[in-house]
Structure formats: structure tokens, C-alpha cells
Enzyme design. Structure first.
Site, PDB file in Angstrom:
ATOM      1  N   GLY A   9       0.838  -1.216   0.000  1.00 45.73           N
ATOM      2  CA  GLY A   9       0.000   0.000   0.000  1.00 45.73           C
ATOM      3  C   GLY A   9       0.861   1.249   0.000  1.00 45.73           C
ATOM      4  O   GLY A   9       0.498   2.278   0.564  1.00 45.73           O
ATOM      5  N   GLY A  12      -0.358   4.744  -0.829  1.00 41.91           N
ATOM      6  CA  GLY A  12      -1.430   5.305   0.013  1.00 41.91           C
ATOM      7  C   GLY A  12      -0.874   6.354   0.961  1.00 41.91           C
ATOM      8  O   GLY A  12       0.316   6.665   0.963  1.00 41.91           O
ATOM      9  N   ILE A  14      -0.439   6.450   4.337  1.00 45.82           N
ATOM     10  CA  ILE A  14       0.566   6.062   5.338  1.00 45.82           C
ATOM     11  C   ILE A  14       1.851   5.647   4.627  1.00 45.82           C
ATOM     12  O   ILE A  14       2.955   6.039   5.021  1.00 45.82           O
ATOM     13  CB  ILE A  14       0.051   4.911   6.233  1.00 45.82           C
ATOM     14  CG1 ILE A  14      -1.172   5.386   7.026  1.00 45.82           C
ATOM     15  CG2 ILE A  14       1.130   4.406   7.177  1.00 45.82           C
ATOM     16  CD1 ILE A  14      -1.878   4.302   7.811  1.00 45.82           C
ATOM     17  N   ARG A  96     -18.922  -4.630   9.118  1.00 46.48           N
ATOM     18  CA  ARG A  96     -17.591  -4.976   9.617  1.00 46.48           C
ATOM     19  C   ARG A  96     -17.187  -6.394   9.182  1.00 46.48           C
ATOM     20  O   ARG A  96     -16.038  -6.654   8.855  1.00 46.48           O
ATOM     21  CB  ARG A  96     -17.577  -4.868  11.146  1.00 46.48           C
ATOM     22  CG  ARG A  96     -16.183  -4.954  11.726  1.00 46.48           C
ATOM     23  CD  ARG A  96     -16.159  -4.703  13.227  1.00 46.48           C
ATOM     24  NE  ARG A  96     -14.912  -5.174  13.801  1.00 46.48           N
ATOM     25  CZ  ARG A  96     -13.786  -4.474  13.810  1.00 46.48           C
ATOM     26  NH1 ARG A  96     -13.752  -3.272  13.319  1.00 46.48           N
ATOM     27  NH2 ARG A  96     -12.675  -4.985  14.330  1.00 46.48           N
ATOM     28  N   VAL A 127      -0.409  -3.124   9.660  1.00 48.04           N
ATOM     29  CA  VAL A 127      -1.042  -1.833   9.973  1.00 48.04           C
ATOM     30  C   VAL A 127      -2.473  -1.810   9.416  1.00 48.04           C
ATOM     31  O   VAL A 127      -3.392  -1.282  10.035  1.00 48.04           O
ATOM     32  CB  VAL A 127      -0.206  -0.671   9.383  1.00 48.04           C
ATOM     33  CG1 VAL A 127      -0.890   0.671   9.615  1.00 48.04           C
ATOM     34  CG2 VAL A 127       1.205  -0.659   9.984  1.00 48.04           C
ATOM     35  N   ASN A 129      -6.168  -2.386   8.506  1.00 52.04           N
ATOM     36  CA  ASN A 129      -7.248  -2.875   9.381  1.00 52.04           C
ATOM     37  C   ASN A 129      -8.147  -3.913   8.732  1.00 52.04           C
ATOM     38  O   ASN A 129      -8.297  -3.897   7.512  1.00 52.04           O
ATOM     39  CB  ASN A 129      -8.095  -1.676   9.827  1.00 52.04           C
ATOM     40  CG  ASN A 129      -7.432  -0.949  10.975  1.00 52.04           C
ATOM     41  OD1 ASN A 129      -6.888  -1.594  11.862  1.00 52.04           O
ATOM     42  ND2 ASN A 129      -7.469   0.378  10.945  1.00 52.04           N
ATOM     43  N   ASP A 157      -1.908   3.911  19.220  1.00 51.08           N
ATOM     44  CA  ASP A 157      -2.771   4.042  20.402  1.00 51.08           C
ATOM     45  C   ASP A 157      -1.920   4.323  21.643  1.00 51.08           C
ATOM     46  O   ASP A 157      -2.260   5.156  22.481  1.00 51.08           O
ATOM     47  CB  ASP A 157      -3.581   2.749  20.589  1.00 51.08           C
ATOM     48  CG  ASP A 157      -4.270   2.344  19.297  1.00 51.08           C
ATOM     49  OD1 ASP A 157      -5.142   3.086  18.836  1.00 51.08           O
ATOM     50  OD2 ASP A 157      -3.900   1.300  18.715  1.00 51.08           O
ATOM     51  N   ARG A 160      -0.677   7.832  21.523  1.00 55.34           N
ATOM     52  CA  ARG A 160      -1.800   8.742  21.818  1.00 55.34           C
ATOM     53  C   ARG A 160      -2.042   8.794  23.319  1.00 55.34           C
ATOM     54  O   ARG A 160      -2.323   9.859  23.892  1.00 55.34           O
ATOM     55  CB  ARG A 160      -3.071   8.247  21.110  1.00 55.34           C
ATOM     56  CG  ARG A 160      -3.065   8.478  19.609  1.00 55.34           C
ATOM     57  CD  ARG A 160      -4.170   7.680  18.927  1.00 55.34           C
ATOM     58  NE  ARG A 160      -4.331   8.043  17.524  1.00 55.34           N
ATOM     59  CZ  ARG A 160      -5.042   7.335  16.655  1.00 55.34           C
ATOM     60  NH1 ARG A 160      -5.651   6.219  17.022  1.00 55.34           N
ATOM     61  NH2 ARG A 160      -5.141   7.751  15.400  1.00 55.34           N
ATOM     62  N   HIS A 185      -6.875  -3.472  18.163  1.00 55.37           N
ATOM     63  CA  HIS A 185      -6.813  -2.101  17.634  1.00 55.37           C
ATOM     64  C   HIS A 185      -8.202  -1.739  17.110  1.00 55.37           C
ATOM     65  O   HIS A 185      -8.493  -1.809  15.928  1.00 55.37           O
ATOM     66  CB  HIS A 185      -5.768  -1.970  16.521  1.00 55.37           C
ATOM     67  CG  HIS A 185      -5.852  -0.627  15.837  1.00 55.37           C
ATOM     68  ND1 HIS A 185      -5.474   0.534  16.466  1.00 55.37           N
ATOM     69  CD2 HIS A 185      -6.302  -0.263  14.630  1.00 55.37           C
ATOM     70  CE1 HIS A 185      -5.693   1.557  15.662  1.00 55.37           C
ATOM     71  NE2 HIS A 185      -6.198   1.092  14.538  1.00 55.37           N
TER      72      HIS A 185
END
Ligand code: NAX
Length: 323
Positions: A9, A12, A14, A96, A127, A129, A157, A160, A185
Site C-alpha cells: 500500500g 497510500g 501512510i 464490519r 497496519v 485494518n 494508540d 496517543r 486495535h
């Protein structure tokens, strides 16, 4: 010395941050040359070639070869470190469970490609999801690679949580130690400051319980949504930064007298079901990690941790045909 690093990715949000920071030596230091293998889906190959051209234009002394490809076997060839960032986003009307299944297919294919092409001592950080269950699928499809080589990212997280506690106690991030994030996560994660220190003082002596339960925990759990609301886009630079923190500490060791949070295959510690990719407080040393053992957990903590475990067990059930 040179190392091969795969980023999926890579065109993208990130990936675009991550590639440049790794290429400039921020993962392994200035004495290691890095070869970057960038993987994308075919429609994003033009954009990916642009990323490769920009990397070339930086003339980083630490950057070796760059390859941009849509062929997973080539991208994971002799790879020492893999950042699995590319994933399918949740589209309108998607449940989901649909997200789990669509991503499960990507991560089972990439697990196989890792198994057949990567260095056997590779370190893999997922990373994309749902990161924990994606890591489980990749690992299950790589039977020749030690399951402990597969991890999922909780470090954003964790960082943060440090920042929120530093703000609240009017101290600097560097004063905060032994914060932990447990579980998945997702919004069921449990940010835990019961053992945290602010300088030499216990965090729990400096902040009140109401703030912890009503502000701190939900804020860390939902910080991703807060960023989307402000920026109109999901966290990218902070996610790339956390990914580097995670892999660097795993390879080179975490700070003394401190913990990091990593989602790794549970060995049953703290009564969590074995095998699910669960986040624990961790120390890293000599290229390996170990779970901090024998922490006293109060009932609120135990209930919170079990709640996140339940979600991971449900996720595993939904994709069990791919394990
Ligand atoms: P973007 O949509 O900007 O980039 C994803 C890239 O992956 C795209 O360029 C896409 O073409 C590519 N891709 C899709 N399928 C692929 C495949 N099979 N092989 C290779 N590449 C593929 O998303 P971005 O903002 O970069 O986020 C990437 C992932 O990180 C998302 O799943 C996101 O939810 C997840 N996050 C995880 C975090 C964590 O802490 N674990 C935090 C940040 C982020 O939200």
C-alpha cells in the site's frame, strides 16, 4: 550492511510517509543501507512509480535499490522487514464482517507470498485494518515462519495515550513511562495507566479516576475518529511514525525502564486465549519481545481486557475458513 524492507500500500497515505522516513535512515540508523520493495495493486502502479521517482530524487545516502511492483512474490523476495499497510477500506454500506472477509483474502495471499519468498527471520508489522486479525491470517498462511514474526500495530494508540497523559499532567511525553494498551486495535482496546509513571510519581496519584474512565479511555479509543473529523482524512503521518517506533524498538530494543504496546500472538498470558493477536505491555531486547508478567489488574481492567478479547475471538470465528 543492507536490509530489504517491504511496504504494501506504498502509494497510500501512510505508505507515502513511511517510505521516505525509512529511506532516510529513521528505522535502522545511518549505517544500514535499505532496499525498498514497494507493493501496490495494479491500478495504483503509476502513482507508485511516482513515489519511487521521488525517493530517487531525495538522493538519501541510506537508500539502496527501490522496486515498485504489483507482484507480491517479488515484493517479499528476501525481505527482512515487512510493513503490511495496504488494505481495503470500509466502503458505504459495508458491514464490519464484509471488511473482515475482503481483507482476509488480501492477507492470506500476502502470508503465502511471505512464506515462499521472504527471509525466514523476517519481522512483519500489520497496519492495515482490521490489523490484529489480518496479522493472524497472514501468519496462519505462512507455516514456515515463526508466528512470533507477525505483529499488529498498537503503537499509535500507545503514543496517543502518552500524549493525553502528558497534556493532562502538564508534563512532557518523555516523562511518561509504562503506559499500556491491551487488546484489539479497535474501540474495544483498553488504554491502561494503572502502572504508568509521570517522572517518578504514579500517574494514578496525579489524575482522578473519573478523568481516566470518562475522558482518557474513550478519547484514546476514539482518537482515530477525532482526527478524521478534523482533517477529513484518517491519521497518516502519526500512523507512519508509530509504525517506525514499533519496528525500530522490536529490532533494536525498547527504552530501559519503559514498556511499549504490541499486538503479538497470545501465549495465554493473563488468561487470554492462545493464538489471537492481542496487545500487551511489552519489552523488546535482542531483536525479540517479551510480555510484562504478573501485573496486578483490578476488576475494571480485567473486564475491559476480556471485552476486547471477546471481539478478537468473534473476528477469528468470522474468518476461520482462512486459517
Ligand atoms: P490509503 O487508502 O490511503 O492507502 C492504502 C493503499 O493500499 C492504497 O494505495 C491501495 O491501493 C493499497 N492496497 C489495497 N489493497 C492492496 C493490496 N492487496 N496490496 C497492496 N496494496 C494494496 O489508506 P491509509 O490511510 O494509508 O491506511 C492504510 C491502512 O492502515 C488502512 O487499513 C487503515 O485503516 C489502517 N490504519 C491502521 C492504524 C493502526 O493503528 N493499526 C492506524 C492508521 C490507519 O487507520
Amino acid at each position: 550492511m543492507s536490509k530489504t524492507i517491504t511496504i504494501t500500500g506504498a502509494a497510500g497515505q501512510i505508505g507515502y510517509q513511511l517510505a521516505f522516513r525509512i529511506a532516510s535512515g529513521q528505522l535502522l540508523g545511518n549505517s544500514v543501507k535499505v532496499n525498498l520493495n514497494l507493493l501496490e495493486i495494479t491500478p495504483a502502479l503509476d502513482a507508485l512509480k511516482g513515489v519511487a521517482m521521488e525517493l530517487e530524487d531525495c538522493a538519501f545516502p541510506t537508500l539502496g535499490k527501490v522496486s515498485a511492483t504489483d507482484d507480491a512474490a517479488a515484493a517479499f523476495g528476501d525481505s527482512n522487514f515487512a510493513f503490511l499497510v495496504g488494505a481495503k477500506p470500509r466502503g458505504p454500506g459495508m458491514e464490519r464482517s464484509d471488511l473482515l472477509i475482503e481483507n482476509a483474502q488480501i492477507f492470506s495471499a500476502q502470508g503465502k507470498a511471505i512464506n515462499n519468498n521472504a527471509d525466514k527471520d523476517i519481522k512483519v508489522l500489520v497496519v492495515g485494518n482490521p490489523a490484529n486479525t489480518n496479522a493472524l491470517i497472514a501468519s496462519a498462511n505462512a507455516p514456515d515462519i515463526n508466528p512470533r514474526s507477525f505483529s499488529a500495530m498498537m503503537r499509535l494508540d500507545h503514543n496517543r495515550a502518552i500524549a493525553q497523559l502528558a497534556n493532562k499532567t502538564n508534563t512532557h511525553n518523555s516523562e511518561i513511562r509504562k503506559v499500556a494498551i491491551w487488546g484489539n486495535h479497535s474501540t474495544t482496546q483498553y488504554p491502561d495507566i494503572n502502572h504508568a509513571l509521570v517522572g517518578s510519581e504514579k500517574a494514578s496519584d496525579l489524575v482522578d479516576e473519573t478523568w481516566v474512565r470518562e475522558d482518557f479511555i474513550p478519547r484514546v479509543q476514539k482518537r482515530g475518529a477525532e482526527i478524521i473529523q478534523a482533517r477529513g482524512l484518517s491519521s497518516a503521518a502519526s500512523a507512519a511514525s508509530a509504525a517506525i517506533d514499533h519496528m525500530r524498538d522490536w529490532e533494536l530494543g525498547s527504552s530501559e525502564n519503559d514498556w511499549v504496546s504490541m499486538a503479538i500472538p497470545s501465549d495465554g498470558s493473563y488468561g487470554i486465549s492462545e493464538g489471537i493477536i492481542f496487545s500487551y505491555p511489552i519489552v523488546c531486547q535482542n531483536g525479540d519481545f517479551s510480555i510484562i508478567q504478573d501485573l496486578d489488574l483490578d476488576n475494571f481492567s480485567l473486564d475491559s481486557i476480556k471485552h476486547s478479547e471477546k471481539e478478537l475471538l468473534e473476528e477469528r470465528e468470522a474468518i476461520k475458513h482462512l486459517l
